[in-house]
Write a protein that holds these residues in place. Structure first.
Motif, PDB file in Angstrom:
ATOM      1  N   VAL B  23      45.423  39.298  27.232  1.00 35.50           N
ATOM      2  CA  VAL B  23      45.174  39.409  28.874  1.00 35.50           C
ATOM      3  C   VAL B  23      46.460  38.905  29.256  1.00 35.50           C
ATOM      4  O   VAL B  23      47.282  39.740  29.887  1.00 35.50           O
ATOM      5  N   GLY B  42      47.337  43.214  40.845  1.00 36.84           N
ATOM      6  CA  GLY B  42      46.063  43.651  41.320  1.00 36.84           C
ATOM      7  C   GLY B  42      44.654  43.380  40.571  1.00 36.84           C
ATOM      8  O   GLY B  42      44.784  42.487  39.944  1.00 36.84           O
ATOM      9  N   SER B  45      44.487  42.072  36.466  1.00 32.91           N
ATOM     10  CA  SER B  45      45.775  41.955  36.111  1.00 32.91           C
ATOM     11  C   SER B  45      45.994  40.549  35.324  1.00 32.91           C
ATOM     12  O   SER B  45      47.040  40.333  34.655  1.00 32.91           O
ATOM     13  N   GLU B  90      37.868  31.132  42.324  1.00 33.54           N
ATOM     14  CA  GLU B  90      37.478  32.562  42.878  1.00 33.54           C
ATOM     15  C   GLU B  90      36.151  32.432  43.341  1.00 33.54           C
ATOM     16  O   GLU B  90      35.379  31.858  42.940  1.00 33.54           O
ATOM     17  N   GLU B 167      42.551  33.330  45.021  1.00 40.54           N
ATOM     18  CA  GLU B 167      42.280  34.543  46.094  1.00 40.54           C
ATOM     19  C   GLU B 167      41.630  33.618  47.336  1.00 40.54           C
ATOM     20  O   GLU B 167      40.106  33.895  47.460  1.00 40.54           O
ATOM     21  N   GLN B 199      45.560  38.991  46.333  1.00 38.17           N
ATOM     22  CA  GLN B 199      45.876  40.165  46.304  1.00 38.17           C
ATOM     23  C   GLN B 199      46.377  40.889  47.709  1.00 38.17           C
ATOM     24  O   GLN B 199      47.045  41.757  47.787  1.00 38.17           O
TER      25      GLN B 199
HETATM   26  N1  LIG Z   1      35.571  35.373  30.115  1.00 40.59           N
HETATM   27  C1  LIG Z   1      36.107  36.821  29.903  1.00 40.59           C
HETATM   28  N2  LIG Z   1      35.847  37.318  28.716  1.00 40.59           N
HETATM   29  C2  LIG Z   1      36.342  38.546  28.286  1.00 40.59           C
HETATM   30  N3  LIG Z   1      37.132  39.361  29.182  1.00 40.59           N
HETATM   31  C3  LIG Z   1      37.636  38.476  30.234  1.00 40.59           C
HETATM   32  C4  LIG Z   1      36.941  37.407  30.718  1.00 40.59           C
HETATM   33  N4  LIG Z   1      37.539  36.934  31.876  1.00 40.59           N
HETATM   34  C5  LIG Z   1      38.290  37.971  32.178  1.00 40.59           C
HETATM   35  N5  LIG Z   1      38.238  38.847  31.391  1.00 40.59           N
HETATM   36  C6  LIG Z   1      39.163  40.071  31.261  1.00 40.59           C
HETATM   37  O1  LIG Z   1      40.585  39.705  31.551  1.00 40.59           O
HETATM   38  C7  LIG Z   1      41.076  40.796  32.299  1.00 40.59           C
HETATM   39  C8  LIG Z   1      41.862  39.742  33.264  1.00 40.59           C
HETATM   40  O2  LIG Z   1      40.815  39.021  33.941  1.00 40.59           O
HETATM   41  P1  LIG Z   1      41.201  38.182  35.358  1.00 40.59           P
HETATM   42  O3  LIG Z   1      40.043  37.549  35.856  1.00 40.59           O
HETATM   43  O4  LIG Z   1      42.259  37.063  34.945  1.00 40.59           O
HETATM   44  O5  LIG Z   1      41.900  39.103  36.339  1.00 40.59           O
HETATM   45  P2  LIG Z   1      42.107  38.938  37.788  1.00 40.59           P
HETATM   46  O6  LIG Z   1      43.652  39.456  38.132  1.00 40.59           O
HETATM   47  O7  LIG Z   1      41.869  37.650  38.184  1.00 40.59           O
HETATM   48  O8  LIG Z   1      41.371  39.839  38.578  1.00 40.59           O
HETATM   49  P3  LIG Z   1      40.650  39.874  39.889  1.00 40.59           P
HETATM   50  O9  LIG Z   1      41.522  40.398  40.857  1.00 40.59           O
HETATM   51  O10 LIG Z   1      39.499  40.987  40.027  1.00 40.59           O
HETATM   52  O11 LIG Z   1      40.033  38.506  40.119  1.00 40.59           O
HETATM   53  C9  LIG Z   1      40.174  41.506  32.909  1.00 40.59           C
HETATM   54  O12 LIG Z   1      40.291  42.877  32.331  1.00 40.59           O
HETATM   55  C10 LIG Z   1      38.980  40.948  32.498  1.00 40.59           C
HETATM   56  O13 LIG Z   1      37.974  41.884  32.370  1.00 40.59           O
END
Ligand SMILES: Nc1ncnc2c1ncn2[C@@H]1O[C@H](COP(=O)(O)OP(=O)(O)OP(=O)(O)O)[C@@H](O)[C@H]1O
Ligand SMILES: [Mg+2]
Lengths: 297, 243
Positions: B23, B42, B45, B90, B167, B199
């Motif tokens: 990630v 986005g 991300s 969040e 957010e 965002q």
């Molecule tokens: N607990 C988890 N187990 C497995 N994958 C995860 C987990 N949490 C997040 N992910 C994956 O890691 C990636 C990044 O997630 P993250 O929640 O950090 O994104 P974000 O930028 O905060 O998105 P958003 O704007 O939708 O909140 C995503 O592809 C998500 O599916």
């Protein structure tokens, strides 16, 4: 009328024992989302220790009780650490099945120590009774009611007003966010199991008080299941009301059914809690007081 | 930015995984005392993952997390909270079955100076008079805007040096979004550094000193807020699509 009130009183004393087991079940479910089917074994183990220290080592009953409280709490913590911790994140169903296995193992262990005979628990109440007017009650039953009120009351106050109780409620609701407030989820889990094991131990003591304890105590404690189904898996208050309903229905049945409905046979009173449970599951699957979103296994 | 100061928070080549999913990819960033820094990007991300890595809710496979120059990569979440990091998660995620007061109290869970809690609550009421009126109500019965206030209050009750906000504009009406950012400015003026994930890039950059842009787990831009607002690449990718 006298017979009816006497049956009610007996029902309340049954309820006291059921409540002790059921509240422990609810505490573990609320804070760790584990359905703990190992409560009967914890109860047997707890009773075993009291018996052992009071009758084999010949310490005073009260000292034995104190030692058993400590040992039960430690057992609860060890069981959580070794058996449950590795299961965190596994489906609730798998974990529940695992606790059934755990119950079998711990029961074998407890029965090894307990032997096959009925063992006296060494309690000071014995077969003494108290009478008020036309009503008679075994002293150990009165003690059970008082103890249940005091212990469950203390647990409720602890959850409502103490700092750790607040943390436990927070962790029960949202573990991740509780963690970000600095709550140690590991201590919450450990404390839940310790509390629950101690409550089960007291239930074991009162099942055994007067009459002695043997393996059938585990069967009695299983009635905590209908109790929590009736009261709701995640409500301590619900567990109390559930315990009263199950205890009283059972007691009324054992008083009246043999003469009114002899066709149902002897021992029907022991089946009644499960009948109440099935009926409730049909009409209100989340229990009388539980939260609707709590799923059933 | 003067580089001699010790950053309040620093990531050095952080790589975070969820199982096999990579990630955060080699993320390095710094937040200095007194700054408002935003992290834009986005969906999916890795913004929330960045915050979780700061708090130790996920541990990086490689790289270091530093707080005040100390390597805290192996610290537990509660140790980091004790060191002055707190988060508005969040979607706010209040303890909905507990009262507003209890939500604030749990925010102060690790505080040793219990005698100051009432005074700190008063400060939160000054910022959010509505919270005071709702003190004994279950948090779940509050409106979205009110829940946001309680979530911010809860995070402030630990007296953080660095406030993480995931957010804050999500799910709020535009007027409440503007208010939310006003509040962030106030908190900052009172001496707390803020790391805000958004965002809504326009809004975030309007209050931030600096910003980072995250794209599928990689930092692709790092600059002052003013430069980012003027950056053509930014305008096209993040600022155009937001009103
Ligand atoms: N607990 C988890 N187990 C497995 N994958 C995860 C987990 N949490 C997040 N992910 C994956 O890691 C990636 C990044 O997630 P993250 O929640 O950090 O994104 P974000 O930028 O905060 O998105 P958003 O704007 O939708 O909140 C995503 O592809 C998500 O599916
Ligand atoms: Mg996110």
């Amino acid at each position: 009328m006298t017979q009816f009130v006497q049956a009610l009183l007996n029902g309340v004393s049954l309820a006291a024992v059921y409540a002790l087991v059921a509240v422990g079940f609810v505490i573990i479910f609320k804070s760790t989302q584990v359905l703990n089917f190992a409560q009967p074994a914890l109860l047997l183990l707890g009773a075993l220790w009291v018996t052992h220290f009071a009758t084999a080592v010949k310490l005073s009953f009260w000292v034995s009780l104190l030692i058993a409280v400590v040992l039960s709490a430690v057992t609860g913590v060890i069981v959580e650490r070794t058996a449950l911790r590795p299961m965190v994140g596994k489906p609730i169903f798998s974990v529940a099945i695992m606790t059934i296995g755990l119950n079998t193992v711990l029961t074998v262990f407890a029965l090894g120590g307990l032997g096959i005979d009925i063992r006296p628990i060494g309690d000071p109440w014995g077969i003494k009774t108290v009478s008020i007017g036309p009503f008679t009650m075994a002293q150990h039953r009165v003690a059970a009611i008082v103890t249940a009120i005091v212990l469950v009351g203390a647990v409720m106050l602890f959850f409502k007003y103490s700092r750790m109780g607040l943390a436990m409620r927070a962790a029960a609701f949202d573990q991740e966010v509780a963690l970000t407030q600095g709550v140690s989820v590991a201590s919450v889990f450990a404390l839940s199991w310790a509390l629950s094991a101690v409550l089960a131990m007291f239930a074991g003591v009162f099942i055994g008080a007067g009459v002695g304890i043997d393996r059938t105590a585990a069967v009695t404690s299983l009635k905590a299941l209908p109790v929590v189904i009736v009261g709701g898996l995640d409500s301590i208050g619900g567990a109390l009301v559930g315990a009263l309903i199950i205890g009283i229905v059972e007691s009324l049945t054992s008083t009246y059914q043999p003469s009114l409905l002899p066709a149902l046979g002897t021992g029907f009173a022991h089946v009644v809690p499960y009948l109440v449970m099935f009926v409730l599951l049909l009409v209100r699957p989340w229990g009388l007081f539980g939260t609707e979103e709590v799923e059933r296994v | 930015m003067s580089d001699e100061r010790t950053p309040l928070l620093e990531f050095r080549n952080v790589n975070t995984y969820y199982g096999p999913v990579h990630v955060l990819k080699d993320v390095s960033l710094k937040i200095y005392p007194g700054e408002i820094v935003c992290l834009l990007g986005g969906n999916a991300s890795g913004k929330s993952t960045t915050l979780k890595t700061i708090l130790g809710m996920v541990i990086p496979a490689s790289g270091q997390v530093l707080i005040d120059g100390h390597d805290v990569t192996k610290w537990t979440t509660s140790q980091r909270v004790e060191h002055g990091i707190s988060m508005v998660p969040e979607n706010r995620r209040l303890f909905k079955r507990m009262t507003v007061r209890e939500n604030l109290e749990i925010g102060a869970y690790l505080r040793k100076d219990k005698e100051n809690l009432e005074a700190d609550m008063e400060q939160i009421f000054e910022m959010f008079p509505r919270v005071k009126e709702r003190l004994n109500q279950k948090a779940g019965t509050l409106s979205g805007g009110e829940q946001q206030m309680v979530a911010v209050g809860r995070a402030l009750m630990s007296r953080p040096k660095l406030l993480l906000m995931d957010e804050p504009s999500m799910g709020l009406a535009p007027i409440l979004v503007a208010q939310s950012f006003e509040i962030i400015k106030q908190i900052h003026e009172a001496g707390t550094s803020v790391f805000v994930v958004e965002q809504n890039a326009n809004m975030a950059l309007s209050i931030a000193d600096r910003g980072y842009v995250l794209q599928t787990g990689q930092l692709v831009l790092a600059d002052t807020a003013a430069n980012l607002l003027a950056n053509p690449q930014m305008r096209q990718a993040y600022l155009g699509e937001v009103q």
